[in-house]
Scaffold this active site. Sequence first.
Site, PDB file in Angstrom:
ATOM      1  N   LYS A  57      10.507   5.306   3.637  1.00 51.18           N
ATOM      2  CA  LYS A  57       9.206   5.808   2.335  1.00 51.18           C
ATOM      3  C   LYS A  57      10.006   6.512   2.135  1.00 51.18           C
ATOM      4  O   LYS A  57      10.965   6.906   2.140  1.00 51.18           O
ATOM      5  CB  LYS A  57       8.598   5.639   4.336  1.00 51.18           C
ATOM      6  CG  LYS A  57       7.987   4.678   4.704  1.00 51.18           C
ATOM      7  CD  LYS A  57       7.071   5.244   5.834  1.00 51.18           C
ATOM      8  CE  LYS A  57       6.134   4.093   6.255  1.00 51.18           C
ATOM      9  NZ  LYS A  57       4.902   4.321   6.843  1.00 51.18           N
TER      10      LYS A  57
ATOM     11  N   TYR B 277      -0.678  -3.603   2.443  1.00 50.08           N
ATOM     12  CA  TYR B 277      -1.164  -2.054   3.440  1.00 50.08           C
ATOM     13  C   TYR B 277      -2.732  -2.588   3.745  1.00 50.08           C
ATOM     14  O   TYR B 277      -3.607  -2.170   4.175  1.00 50.08           O
ATOM     15  CB  TYR B 277      -1.511  -0.896   3.237  1.00 50.08           C
ATOM     16  CG  TYR B 277       0.363  -0.515   4.139  1.00 50.08           C
ATOM     17  CD1 TYR B 277       0.167  -0.421   4.975  1.00 50.08           C
ATOM     18  CD2 TYR B 277       1.243   0.291   2.843  1.00 50.08           C
ATOM     19  CE1 TYR B 277       2.116   0.108   5.345  1.00 50.08           C
ATOM     20  CE2 TYR B 277       2.880   1.016   3.973  1.00 50.08           C
ATOM     21  CZ  TYR B 277       2.832   0.607   5.100  1.00 50.08           C
ATOM     22  OH  TYR B 277       3.554   1.741   5.113  1.00 50.08           O
TER      23      TYR B 277
ATOM     24  N   ASN C  56       6.075   8.936   7.637  1.00 49.94           N
ATOM     25  CA  ASN C  56       7.283   9.060   9.062  1.00 49.94           C
ATOM     26  C   ASN C  56       8.015   7.821   8.877  1.00 49.94           C
ATOM     27  O   ASN C  56       8.947   7.471   9.508  1.00 49.94           O
ATOM     28  CB  ASN C  56       6.182   8.442   9.773  1.00 49.94           C
ATOM     29  CG  ASN C  56       5.893   7.068   9.556  1.00 49.94           C
ATOM     30  OD1 ASN C  56       5.860   6.484   8.677  1.00 49.94           O
ATOM     31  ND2 ASN C  56       4.304   6.460  10.681  1.00 49.94           N
TER      32      ASN C  56
ATOM     33  N   HIS D 296       9.055   1.691   7.815  1.00 48.79           N
ATOM     34  CA  HIS D 296       7.925   0.745   8.876  1.00 48.79           C
ATOM     35  C   HIS D 296       8.957   0.096   8.940  1.00 48.79           C
ATOM     36  O   HIS D 296       9.687  -0.189   7.912  1.00 48.79           O
ATOM     37  CB  HIS D 296       7.187   0.179   6.935  1.00 48.79           C
ATOM     38  CG  HIS D 296       6.767  -1.043   7.199  1.00 48.79           C
ATOM     39  ND1 HIS D 296       5.017  -1.308   7.727  1.00 48.79           N
ATOM     40  CD2 HIS D 296       7.160  -1.959   7.377  1.00 48.79           C
ATOM     41  CE1 HIS D 296       4.993  -2.009   8.217  1.00 48.79           C
ATOM     42  NE2 HIS D 296       5.768  -3.020   7.735  1.00 48.79           N
TER      43      HIS D 296
ATOM     44  N   GLU E 214       5.588 -10.545   5.436  1.00 45.32           N
ATOM     45  CA  GLU E 214       6.103  -8.900   4.830  1.00 45.32           C
ATOM     46  C   GLU E 214       7.438  -9.208   3.786  1.00 45.32           C
ATOM     47  O   GLU E 214       7.560  -8.713   2.673  1.00 45.32           O
ATOM     48  CB  GLU E 214       6.152  -7.897   5.769  1.00 45.32           C
ATOM     49  CG  GLU E 214       4.960  -7.377   6.106  1.00 45.32           C
ATOM     50  CD  GLU E 214       4.826  -6.185   6.851  1.00 45.32           C
ATOM     51  OE1 GLU E 214       3.811  -5.955   7.488  1.00 45.32           O
ATOM     52  OE2 GLU E 214       6.053  -6.287   7.294  1.00 45.32           O
TER      53      GLU E 214
END
Length: 140
Positions: free
Chosen positions: A11, A51, A114, A117, A128
Amino acid sequence: MAVERTLSIIKPDATERNITGKVIAKLEEAGLRVVAQKRVRWSREQAEKFYEVHKERPFYGELVDFMTSGPVVVQVLEGEDAIAKNREVMGATNPEEAAAGTIRKELAENIERNSVHGSDSAENAAIEIALNFSDDEIVG
Ligand code: ADP
Ligand code: MG
């Protein structure tokens, strides 16, 4: 156990801090193999679509802002039990709750920023991966 593929994303908090190599080292040390990889900047539309399952959650708008705030590294990981193994090495969503040695415990900033993913099921992994890679980009 079977050989599986899962979608992994490094990320923007991690690309910004120049620690993509540390993240990938953790994944490889866990026995996962990167079989496709690219560094991209997501459009708002791409992030919203990715998302979509979280559309009704209160953090959705901020999550889309975050995921479009800088480049991400999208990658397909392959290995025995890859979906669960990736989730294990990632650690809990909230780094404060993540187990010692996990990516999120060692590298993540907070519950939103964080660092990684990982797909949460075989069905979502297939969806995905298809959203991010064409078949000929998965090179082994
Ligand atoms: P995971 O990434 O562990 O599968 P979720 O699917 O529940 O977690 O959430 C997707 C992402 O949304 C998280 O990785 C994180 O970046 C963000 N997120 C989750 N919960 C929160 C929260 N309470 N506040 C802010 N951001 C959150
Ligand atoms: Mg999730």
